[in-house]
Design a protein around this motif. Structure first.
Motif, PDB file in Angstrom:
ATOM      1  N   ILE A 254       0.847  -1.197   0.000  1.00  0.00           N
ATOM      2  CA  ILE A 254       0.000   0.000   0.000  1.00  0.00           C
ATOM      3  C   ILE A 254       0.883   1.247   0.000  1.00  0.00           C
ATOM      4  O   ILE A 254       0.641   2.201  -0.756  1.00  0.00           O
ATOM      5  CB  ILE A 254      -0.939   0.002   1.218  1.00  0.00           C
ATOM      6  CG1 ILE A 254      -1.887  -1.193   1.161  1.00  0.00           C
ATOM      7  CG2 ILE A 254      -1.714   1.315   1.305  1.00  0.00           C
ATOM      8  CD1 ILE A 254      -2.726  -1.358   2.425  1.00  0.00           C
ATOM      9  N   ASP A 255       1.913   1.246   0.837  1.00  0.00           N
ATOM     10  CA  ASP A 255       2.846   2.373   0.869  1.00  0.00           C
ATOM     11  C   ASP A 255       3.518   2.555  -0.489  1.00  0.00           C
ATOM     12  O   ASP A 255       3.701   3.680  -0.964  1.00  0.00           O
ATOM     13  CB  ASP A 255       3.921   2.159   1.934  1.00  0.00           C
ATOM     14  CG  ASP A 255       3.346   2.036   3.332  1.00  0.00           C
ATOM     15  OD1 ASP A 255       2.227   2.524   3.569  1.00  0.00           O
ATOM     16  OD2 ASP A 255       4.018   1.434   4.195  1.00  0.00           O
ATOM     17  N   HIS A 256       3.878   1.456  -1.116  1.00  0.00           N
ATOM     18  CA  HIS A 256       4.525   1.525  -2.423  1.00  0.00           C
ATOM     19  C   HIS A 256       3.574   2.092  -3.481  1.00  0.00           C
ATOM     20  O   HIS A 256       3.999   2.871  -4.348  1.00  0.00           O
ATOM     21  CB  HIS A 256       5.020   0.151  -2.849  1.00  0.00           C
ATOM     22  CG  HIS A 256       6.083  -0.410  -1.950  1.00  0.00           C
ATOM     23  ND1 HIS A 256       6.723  -1.616  -2.207  1.00  0.00           N
ATOM     24  CD2 HIS A 256       6.627   0.048  -0.800  1.00  0.00           C
ATOM     25  CE1 HIS A 256       7.604  -1.850  -1.259  1.00  0.00           C
ATOM     26  NE2 HIS A 256       7.560  -0.855  -0.388  1.00  0.00           N
ATOM     27  N   ALA A 257       2.312   1.725  -3.398  1.00  0.00           N
ATOM     28  CA  ALA A 257       1.317   2.261  -4.338  1.00  0.00           C
ATOM     29  C   ALA A 257       1.154   3.770  -4.141  1.00  0.00           C
ATOM     30  O   ALA A 257       1.062   4.531  -5.112  1.00  0.00           O
ATOM     31  CB  ALA A 257      -0.016   1.544  -4.150  1.00  0.00           C
ATOM     32  N   HIS A 258       1.141   4.216  -2.887  1.00  0.00           N
ATOM     33  CA  HIS A 258       1.065   5.651  -2.610  1.00  0.00           C
ATOM     34  C   HIS A 258       2.294   6.371  -3.141  1.00  0.00           C
ATOM     35  O   HIS A 258       2.199   7.491  -3.671  1.00  0.00           O
ATOM     36  CB  HIS A 258       0.927   5.889  -1.106  1.00  0.00           C
ATOM     37  CG  HIS A 258      -0.396   5.491  -0.543  1.00  0.00           C
ATOM     38  ND1 HIS A 258      -0.598   5.264   0.800  1.00  0.00           N
ATOM     39  CD2 HIS A 258      -1.597   5.287  -1.142  1.00  0.00           C
ATOM     40  CE1 HIS A 258      -1.857   4.944   1.008  1.00  0.00           C
ATOM     41  NE2 HIS A 258      -2.481   4.941  -0.154  1.00  0.00           N
ATOM     42  N   THR A 259       3.446   5.738  -3.031  1.00  0.00           N
ATOM     43  CA  THR A 259       4.674   6.318  -3.557  1.00  0.00           C
ATOM     44  C   THR A 259       4.580   6.525  -5.059  1.00  0.00           C
ATOM     45  O   THR A 259       4.990   7.569  -5.586  1.00  0.00           O
ATOM     46  CB  THR A 259       5.878   5.399  -3.235  1.00  0.00           C
ATOM     47  OG1 THR A 259       5.971   5.218  -1.832  1.00  0.00           O
ATOM     48  CG2 THR A 259       7.171   5.993  -3.744  1.00  0.00           C
ATOM     49  N   GLN A 260       4.038   5.545  -5.755  1.00  0.00           N
ATOM     50  CA  GLN A 260       3.904   5.646  -7.206  1.00  0.00           C
ATOM     51  C   GLN A 260       2.977   6.797  -7.606  1.00  0.00           C
ATOM     52  O   GLN A 260       3.244   7.520  -8.571  1.00  0.00           O
ATOM     53  CB  GLN A 260       3.378   4.327  -7.781  1.00  0.00           C
ATOM     54  CG  GLN A 260       4.362   3.171  -7.700  1.00  0.00           C
ATOM     55  CD  GLN A 260       5.625   3.447  -8.473  1.00  0.00           C
ATOM     56  OE1 GLN A 260       5.590   3.918  -9.614  1.00  0.00           O
ATOM     57  NE2 GLN A 260       6.762   3.165  -7.861  1.00  0.00           N
ATOM     58  N   ILE A 261       1.905   6.972  -6.866  1.00  0.00           N
ATOM     59  CA  ILE A 261       0.990   8.082  -7.139  1.00  0.00           C
ATOM     60  C   ILE A 261       1.725   9.410  -7.012  1.00  0.00           C
ATOM     61  O   ILE A 261       1.647  10.281  -7.895  1.00  0.00           O
ATOM     62  CB  ILE A 261      -0.216   8.042  -6.177  1.00  0.00           C
ATOM     63  CG1 ILE A 261      -1.101   6.827  -6.478  1.00  0.00           C
ATOM     64  CG2 ILE A 261      -1.036   9.330  -6.267  1.00  0.00           C
ATOM     65  CD1 ILE A 261      -2.167   6.572  -5.427  1.00  0.00           C
ATOM     66  N   LEU A 262       2.466   9.571  -5.920  1.00  0.00           N
ATOM     67  CA  LEU A 262       3.168  10.827  -5.686  1.00  0.00           C
ATOM     68  C   LEU A 262       4.263  11.068  -6.724  1.00  0.00           C
ATOM     69  O   LEU A 262       4.436  12.193  -7.205  1.00  0.00           O
ATOM     70  CB  LEU A 262       3.758  10.839  -4.280  1.00  0.00           C
ATOM     71  CG  LEU A 262       2.743  10.857  -3.133  1.00  0.00           C
ATOM     72  CD1 LEU A 262       3.459  10.828  -1.781  1.00  0.00           C
ATOM     73  CD2 LEU A 262       1.848  12.090  -3.224  1.00  0.00           C
ATOM     74  N   GLN A 325      -5.138  11.217   2.822  1.00  0.00           N
ATOM     75  CA  GLN A 325      -4.002  12.113   3.040  1.00  0.00           C
ATOM     76  C   GLN A 325      -3.169  12.260   1.772  1.00  0.00           C
ATOM     77  O   GLN A 325      -2.667  13.341   1.473  1.00  0.00           O
ATOM     78  CB  GLN A 325      -3.140  11.592   4.186  1.00  0.00           C
ATOM     79  CG  GLN A 325      -3.823  11.659   5.551  1.00  0.00           C
ATOM     80  CD  GLN A 325      -3.042  10.912   6.615  1.00  0.00           C
ATOM     81  OE1 GLN A 325      -2.862   9.693   6.506  1.00  0.00           O
ATOM     82  NE2 GLN A 325      -2.584  11.614   7.626  1.00  0.00           N
ATOM     83  N   VAL A 326      -3.023  11.168   1.033  1.00  0.00           N
ATOM     84  CA  VAL A 326      -2.314  11.238  -0.244  1.00  0.00           C
ATOM     85  C   VAL A 326      -3.074  12.144  -1.203  1.00  0.00           C
ATOM     86  O   VAL A 326      -2.472  12.986  -1.899  1.00  0.00           O
ATOM     87  CB  VAL A 326      -2.133   9.828  -0.847  1.00  0.00           C
ATOM     88  CG1 VAL A 326      -1.528   9.905  -2.245  1.00  0.00           C
ATOM     89  CG2 VAL A 326      -1.247   8.965   0.054  1.00  0.00           C
ATOM     90  N   GLU A 327      -4.386  12.014  -1.228  1.00  0.00           N
ATOM     91  CA  GLU A 327      -5.215  12.859  -2.094  1.00  0.00           C
ATOM     92  C   GLU A 327      -5.055  14.336  -1.718  1.00  0.00           C
ATOM     93  O   GLU A 327      -4.912  15.201  -2.585  1.00  0.00           O
ATOM     94  CB  GLU A 327      -6.678  12.432  -1.981  1.00  0.00           C
ATOM     95  CG  GLU A 327      -7.615  13.161  -2.916  1.00  0.00           C
ATOM     96  CD  GLU A 327      -9.049  12.651  -2.795  1.00  0.00           C
ATOM     97  OE1 GLU A 327      -9.954  13.347  -3.302  1.00  0.00           O
ATOM     98  OE2 GLU A 327      -9.244  11.569  -2.220  1.00  0.00           O
ATOM     99  N   TYR A 328      -5.060  14.616  -0.427  1.00  0.00           N
ATOM    100  CA  TYR A 328      -4.876  15.991   0.043  1.00  0.00           C
ATOM    101  C   TYR A 328      -3.489  16.506  -0.361  1.00  0.00           C
ATOM    102  O   TYR A 328      -3.344  17.649  -0.845  1.00  0.00           O
ATOM    103  CB  TYR A 328      -5.052  16.061   1.553  1.00  0.00           C
ATOM    104  CG  TYR A 328      -4.677  17.394   2.146  1.00  0.00           C
ATOM    105  CD1 TYR A 328      -5.462  18.528   1.926  1.00  0.00           C
ATOM    106  CD2 TYR A 328      -3.531  17.530   2.943  1.00  0.00           C
ATOM    107  CE1 TYR A 328      -5.105  19.765   2.453  1.00  0.00           C
ATOM    108  CE2 TYR A 328      -3.168  18.752   3.482  1.00  0.00           C
ATOM    109  CZ  TYR A 328      -3.958  19.863   3.246  1.00  0.00           C
ATOM    110  OH  TYR A 328      -3.600  21.082   3.769  1.00  0.00           O
ATOM    111  N   LEU A 329      -2.468  15.688  -0.154  1.00  0.00           N
ATOM    112  CA  LEU A 329      -1.102  16.077  -0.500  1.00  0.00           C
ATOM    113  C   LEU A 329      -1.000  16.424  -1.985  1.00  0.00           C
ATOM    114  O   LEU A 329      -0.392  17.432  -2.359  1.00  0.00           O
ATOM    115  CB  LEU A 329      -0.135  14.966  -0.152  1.00  0.00           C
ATOM    116  CG  LEU A 329       1.318  15.125  -0.605  1.00  0.00           C
ATOM    117  CD1 LEU A 329       1.937  16.398  -0.024  1.00  0.00           C
ATOM    118  CD2 LEU A 329       2.140  13.909  -0.227  1.00  0.00           C
ATOM    119  N   VAL A 330      -1.582  15.602  -2.834  1.00  0.00           N
ATOM    120  CA  VAL A 330      -1.534  15.859  -4.270  1.00  0.00           C
ATOM    121  C   VAL A 330      -2.180  17.204  -4.605  1.00  0.00           C
ATOM    122  O   VAL A 330      -1.651  17.996  -5.406  1.00  0.00           O
ATOM    123  CB  VAL A 330      -2.216  14.719  -5.049  1.00  0.00           C
ATOM    124  CG1 VAL A 330      -2.420  15.105  -6.514  1.00  0.00           C
ATOM    125  CG2 VAL A 330      -1.388  13.434  -4.948  1.00  0.00           C
TER     126      VAL A 330
END
Length: 336
Positions: A254-262, A325-330
């Motif tokens: 899951i962390d790796h998937a978030h990394t790819q998005i960012l 949180q990833v969505e907010y960061l983006v």
């Protein structure tokens, strides 16, 4: 909203982990009587195909003990110039072991046998004896870059041929395994020592385990005691490590998937000049403005991040960062 991307060491124990800690069976670990510590050490040794393990407060301690075990004063070890053991362990190689360091410059911190071989000193009174090679997996300064077992095998063969020890700083080894799909159990055939950190991606509050053969660890326990690492009822902490191994390994993806998005979103931004390949849970990217200026703008929006160079910023994903949180960061990144 607060989004803390400074490190994967900032995570808090989950409710299930806290329950496991509070119900742990404990004893005096210095006497070898803490059954939860013993269970953690045995569990990790089995996972990596090693003889035994030794629980320590930190990865710095496990690395420094390993270096002490595998070298003698006036020896030299070989590592990449970005290596944690060299850059971020307070000069411990020189202070604790009286050993010099031969630094190489691998692509994103990844060394090869071809790079290492010409740096092994011949036996000569003018040179320190080369006795140890240290690898790091994943490479922090490489943006979470990974060794595969196919990368490691020829290095291990070279070390064996030249009577060198091989140690792995496995600070984020489970992130590497999640990315490569390699078998953890296969690692034991290649390394004399492996440091496994439990307090980064796996989310335990404290602790690393040094894996090695029993003879090495007998001496290592003496060094741990000298360094002040002889904990007593440490099972409360070891229980968190066992819980993490049972519940938090698979979710690293899951962390790796978030990394790819960012990484994808950052690459499209006009104020970002470069994004390093993001393999695991770390994103390193370069900014046109000074990095400290950008991190200050992010902080004003509740986003915590560290600069690692004048124009470079690091984001580290972990189990306390969720999809919203990833969505907010983006959204914040796009607004800068």
């Amino acid at each position: 909203m607060i989004v803390d991307l400074r490190s994967d060491t900032i995570t808090k124990p989950t409710p299930g982990m806290l329950d496991a800690m509070m119900s742990a069976k404990v004893g005096d670990d210095v006497f070898g009587e803490d059954e939860t510590v013993n269970a953690l050490e045995e569990k990790l040794a089995n996972i990596f195909g090693m003889e035994a393990g030794m629980f320590c407060p930190s990865g710095t301690m496990t690395n420094q003990i390993a270096i002490k075990c595998f070298t003698h004063p006036l020896d030299e070890l070989i590592a990449d110039q970005t290596a944690h053991v060299y850059r971020y362990e307070g000069g411990g190689i020189a202070f604790n072991s009286a050993v010099s360091t031969r630094l190489l410059n691998g692509p994103r911190g990844i060394l090869t046998a071809e790079m290492i071989e010409p740096e092994i000193n011949p036996e000569n009174i003018h040179f320190p004896d080369t006795s140890l090679v240290v690898l790091e997996n994943t490479v922090n300064k490489g943006g979470g870059s990974c060794y595969t077992l196919n990368n490691i095998a020829p290095i291990a063969s070279l070390c064996k041929k030249n009577d060198l020890k091989l140690h792995l700083d496995g600070a984020r080894i489970f992130n590497a395994l999640a990315h490569t799909g390699d078998s953890a159990k296969s690692y034991g055939q290649y390394f004399d020592g492996i440091s496994v950190c439990l307090s980064k991606g796996l989310g335990a509050p404290v602790g690393s385990v040094l894996l090695a053969d029993k003879a090495t660890l007998k001496y290592a326990r003496r060094i741990r005691k000298v360094l002040g690492g002889g904990m007593r009822q440490a099972g409360f902490l070891a229980a968190a490590g066992i819980y993490a191994l049972d519940h938090h390994v698979e979710r690293l993806k899951i962390d790796h998937a978030h990394t790819q998005i960012l990484a994808t979103e950052l690459a499209a931004l006009p104020w970002v000049s470069n994004v390093l390949p993001a393999e695991t849970n770390i994103v390193l990217f370069d900014t046109i403005e000074p990095a400290d200026t950008v991190t200050a703008k992010l902080a004003a929006k509740g986003i915590k991040a560290n600069s690692t160079d004048k124009h470079r910023i690091r984001f580290v994903l972990h189990l306390d960062i969720h999809a919203d949180q990833v969505e907010y960061l983006v959204s914040v990144l796009k607004s800068l």
